[in-house]
Design a protein around this motif. Structure first.
Motif, PDB file in Angstrom:
ATOM      1  N   MET A 116      16.881  -4.468 109.256  1.00  0.00           N
ATOM      2  CA  MET A 116      15.597  -3.779 109.333  1.00  0.00           C
ATOM      3  C   MET A 116      14.827  -4.110 108.052  1.00  0.00           C
ATOM      4  SD  MET A 116      14.792   0.298 109.782  1.00  0.00           S
ATOM      5  CE  MET A 116      15.234   0.625 108.068  1.00  0.00           C
ATOM      6  N   PRO A 117      14.122  -5.252 108.034  1.00  0.00           N
ATOM      7  CA  PRO A 117      13.447  -5.666 106.801  1.00  0.00           C
ATOM      8  C   PRO A 117      12.441  -4.653 106.281  1.00  0.00           C
ATOM      9  CG  PRO A 117      13.530  -7.467 108.378  1.00  0.00           C
ATOM     10  CD  PRO A 117      13.969  -6.240 109.107  1.00  0.00           C
ATOM     11  N   LEU A 118      11.739  -3.966 107.183  1.00  0.00           N
ATOM     12  CA  LEU A 118      10.694  -3.057 106.727  1.00  0.00           C
ATOM     13  C   LEU A 118      10.500  -1.928 107.726  1.00  0.00           C
ATOM     14  CD1 LEU A 118       9.012  -3.206 104.142  1.00  0.00           C
ATOM     15  CD2 LEU A 118       7.118  -4.114 105.512  1.00  0.00           C
ATOM     16  N   LYS A 119      10.381  -0.722 107.198  1.00  0.00           N
ATOM     17  CA  LYS A 119      10.126   0.452 108.024  1.00  0.00           C
ATOM     18  C   LYS A 119       9.139   1.352 107.289  1.00  0.00           C
ATOM     19  CE  LYS A 119      12.402   4.541 110.002  1.00  0.00           C
ATOM     20  NZ  LYS A 119      13.703   5.235 110.180  1.00  0.00           N
ATOM     21  N   PHE A 120       8.066   1.699 107.985  1.00  0.00           N
ATOM     22  CA  PHE A 120       7.075   2.622 107.443  1.00  0.00           C
ATOM     23  C   PHE A 120       7.183   3.938 108.202  1.00  0.00           C
ATOM     24  CE2 PHE A 120       2.845   4.576 107.737  1.00  0.00           C
ATOM     25  CZ  PHE A 120       2.581   4.771 106.390  1.00  0.00           C
ATOM     26  N   TYR A 121       7.278   5.059 107.488  1.00  0.00           N
ATOM     27  CA  TYR A 121       7.439   6.355 108.140  1.00  0.00           C
ATOM     28  C   TYR A 121       6.639   7.414 107.397  1.00  0.00           C
ATOM     29  CZ  TYR A 121      10.765   7.195 104.334  1.00  0.00           C
ATOM     30  OH  TYR A 121      11.346   7.337 103.090  1.00  0.00           O
ATOM     31  N   GLY A 122       6.368   8.505 108.077  1.00  0.00           N
ATOM     32  CA  GLY A 122       5.646   9.606 107.474  1.00  0.00           C
ATOM     33  C   GLY A 122       5.601  10.797 108.402  1.00  0.00           C
ATOM     34  N   GLY A 123       5.129  11.908 107.871  1.00  0.00           N
ATOM     35  CA  GLY A 123       5.058  13.106 108.689  1.00  0.00           C
ATOM     36  C   GLY A 123       4.713  14.333 107.881  1.00  0.00           C
ATOM     37  N   VAL A 124       4.808  15.459 108.534  1.00  0.00           N
ATOM     38  CA  VAL A 124       4.500  16.748 107.925  1.00  0.00           C
ATOM     39  C   VAL A 124       5.524  17.759 108.410  1.00  0.00           C
ATOM     40  CG1 VAL A 124       2.869  17.235 109.802  1.00  0.00           C
ATOM     41  CG2 VAL A 124       2.722  18.545 107.684  1.00  0.00           C
ATOM     42  N   ASN A 125       5.962  18.641 107.525  1.00  0.00           N
ATOM     43  CA  ASN A 125       6.868  19.703 107.924  1.00  0.00           C
ATOM     44  C   ASN A 125       6.513  20.983 107.191  1.00  0.00           C
ATOM     45  OD1 ASN A 125       8.305  19.813 105.340  1.00  0.00           O
ATOM     46  ND2 ASN A 125       9.213  17.868 105.948  1.00  0.00           N
ATOM     47  N   GLY A 126       6.978  22.087 107.746  1.00  0.00           N
ATOM     48  CA  GLY A 126       6.681  23.370 107.130  1.00  0.00           C
ATOM     49  C   GLY A 126       7.029  24.508 108.059  1.00  0.00           C
ATOM     50  N   ALA A 127       6.288  25.594 107.946  1.00  0.00           N
ATOM     51  CA  ALA A 127       6.582  26.792 108.731  1.00  0.00           C
ATOM     52  C   ALA A 127       5.292  27.491 109.099  1.00  0.00           C
ATOM     53  CB  ALA A 127       7.494  27.734 107.953  1.00  0.00           C
TER      54      ALA A 127
END
Length: 569
Positions: free
Chosen positions: A373-384
């Motif tokens: 897996m040469p490159l992986k871009f990820y992101g997100g938001v978490n909370g309550a």
């Protein structure tokens, strides 16, 4: 003698005569008795405030098998937080301390059901001790019969797991060993063409024996921190395939100041894989070096590092060294909202044992290679949202090489379908978007996770036996003090299938050109507390009674029910 002296003498005699009675009262304070309100007033005002636990959502693993077992897992090991000692406002030596609630450290569960199901689980653990804990977990679950030809599609699983943990002043040491047995049958034959099957010839039994050990730093006064983990296993089978693997992981970090720390992590494995049918022996190695820094500034946390990996078993150009980025940032907008983003590359380690856990209907020999897996871009938001509802929304897109699905193999001389990994050698795109919700109320717990998957594996090619979406629900609701009900649901989309035929004119009736239909599975759990030490339970799975297929030719069992008894001691 004056009247004043006579009065003083009376008081002295009263005090002397009362002293033995007071002493006896202290010696016998355990006995029943009453204290007048005017003698002493004891006020207790205790308030325990626990910090809210951050919810951690993990990626749901791939479905391991078409044999969807009844969910009857339980765990008797209890987490008991050690709170600071509390003192009343007025400490009176003649008042006994409150007794701790009795802890039952062991638990056994017995059950049985249709399809000849038998179930036993035993967890035996030590009692309260701040310096050590140890125990033994036992598990047996088997089905004498299956969805096709009775005993020819049965299955079984057993596990023995002793463990222990010792806490020292500046370190914690934990270790465990395990023996695991998986028993399945290759029942993917055409029942319209096959009249009689040699049951022993289609049996596949795999044994694994191994151990894990972990040493972790507990010295908060030191700038240097470490964690060492070692584990190994030996797998062997009734078809004389075997795999040995030694896995290691060492994490090191040094606090430069309050905001910056440097780390250097090392992990990988050394393994040997043998296939008896082709007299093949393969040594497989993977090692990763991961240097970098952590930076904390107010509500911003940044990780910047690289991964240097060496492996010797990709499909082409054996013996490659790879350099990947490892970047991550997380920002807490406010108390119940955090954003995260990252860029990372890595090697996904594939091993024979992990393939068997994912698909127990493999051919006698299969290709085993790592995925790049040469490159992986990820992101997100978490909370309550409020104090009872947690959430996480995120996604990723990755460039992947040597990604794999599964391909069905049919050999007329063997008479049944088997499977092997299907690798895609060209670089392709893989994407995932997900939503996870979790609630934790007094009487209600719900965990919901939905995933969407996208695979672009090349022109005119489809990723086989991977769903496009998956939805999982687990919930528990306490209806009354002694009655609890749980609901489980699993929904996933249709899957493409791929087939390899060693005989061009093979005689079969499988629908090899059709996609695997969507899977719907619904289960319910009931538990009734007979006492604080005993419980009866009833679990039902696949309420829709649909013998769906995760892998072509291997339908799942229909409606399943399991009932039994739990006892703690």
């Amino acid at each position: 003698m004056t009247q004043r002296r006579i009065n003083m003498l009376k008081y002295v005699l009263i005090v002397i005569l009362s002293f033995p009675i007071a002493v006896l009262a202290q010696d016998n304070w355990n006995q029943e008795g009453d204290l007048e309100d005017s003698q002493v007033i004891i006020e207790k005002d205790r308030k325990i405030d626990l910090a809210r636990v951050n919810r951690d959502f993990k990626k749901v693993p791939n479905a391991k098998s078409s044999q969807s077992s009844i969910d009857v897992k339980f765990n008797s090991k209890q987490f008991i937080p050690e709170l600071n000692k509390l003192s009343p406002r007025i400490r009176v030596l003649t008042i006994q301390d409150e007794k701790l609630e009795k802890l039952y450290g062991s638990q056994v569960r017995l059950g049985g059901g249709n399809y000849g199901a038998s179930y036993f689980e035993g967890n035996f653990s030590s009692k309260r001790n701040k310096d050590k804990s140890y125990g033994l977990n036992l598990l047996h679950q088997s089905f004498a019969n299956g969805p096709i030809d009775g005993r020819n599609s049965g299955s079984g699983y057993q596990n023995i797991n002793p463990y222990g943990k010792f806490i020292f002043q500046n370190a914690a040491l934990s270790a465990d060993a395990f023996y695991e047995r998986n028993n399945n049958y290759l029942y993917g034959y055409d029942t319209t063409l096959v009249n009689e099957v040699d049951r022993d010839s289609i049996q596949r039994t795999y044994h694994s024996i191994g151990a894990n050990i972990k040493l972790e730093d507990r010295n908060d006064n030191s700038n240097y921190h470490y964690k060492l983990g070692l584990n190994s296993y030996q797998l062997f089978s009734n078809i004389e395939n075997s795999e040995f693997s030694f896995n290691y992981a060492l994490d090191n970090s040094y606090d430069i100041n309050e905001d910056i720390s440097a780390y250097f992590n090392l992990n990988g494995f050394l393994s040997n894989l043998n296939f008896n049918a082709i007299d093949s022996s393969q040594n497989r190695n993977l090692i990763r070096f991961q240097p970098g820094i952590h930076y904390n500034w107010n509500d911003l946390r940044i990780k910047a590092g690289i991964i240097i990996a060496y492996e010797n078993d990709t499909l082409e150009n054996l013996g490659k060294t790879h350099l990947f980025p490892d970047l991550n940032a997380e920002y807490t907008v406010f108390d119940k909202l955090s954003l995260f983003i990252g860029l990372k590359g890595d090697i996904r380690a594939n091993q024979y044992r992990s393939f068997l856990n994912e698909n127990p209907y493999l051919d006698n020999t299969i290709p085993v290679f790592n995925t790049l897996m040469p490159l992986k871009f990820y992101g997100g938001v978490n909370g309550a949202i409020s104090n009872v509802l947690g959430y996480e929304v995120g996604g990723s897109i990755a460039s992947v090489q040597y990604n794999y699905g599964f391909a069905a193999i049919f050999d007329e001389s063997e008479g049944e379908l088997r499977y092997a990994p299907r690798y895609f050698t060209e670089k392709n795109t893989e994407a995932n978007a997900y939503l996870a919700l979790s609630t934790n109320l007094d009487n209600l717990n719900i965990d919901l996770r939905g995933d969407y998957f996208y695979y672009n594996v090349g022109d005119n090619q489809l990723m086989p036996f991977r769903p496009q979406f998956r939805l999982k629900l687990n919930s528990d609701y306490v209806i009354a003090d002694k009655l609890k009900i749980g609901l489980n649901a699993h929904l996933q989309g249709a899957m493409n299938n791929e087939n390899i035929f060693l005989e061009e004119n093979a005689n079969y009736s499988f629908n090899i050109d059709e996609a695997i239909p969507p899977i719907y599975d619904l289960g319910i759990k009931l538990a009734y507390q007979l006492s604080n030490r005993s419980q009866i339970f009833l679990h039902a799975n696949n309420l829709i009674a649909n013998k769906y297929e995760y892998f072509l030719g291997y339908p799942n069992r229909g409606f399943q029910v399991l009932g039994g008894f739990t006892y703690s001691f």
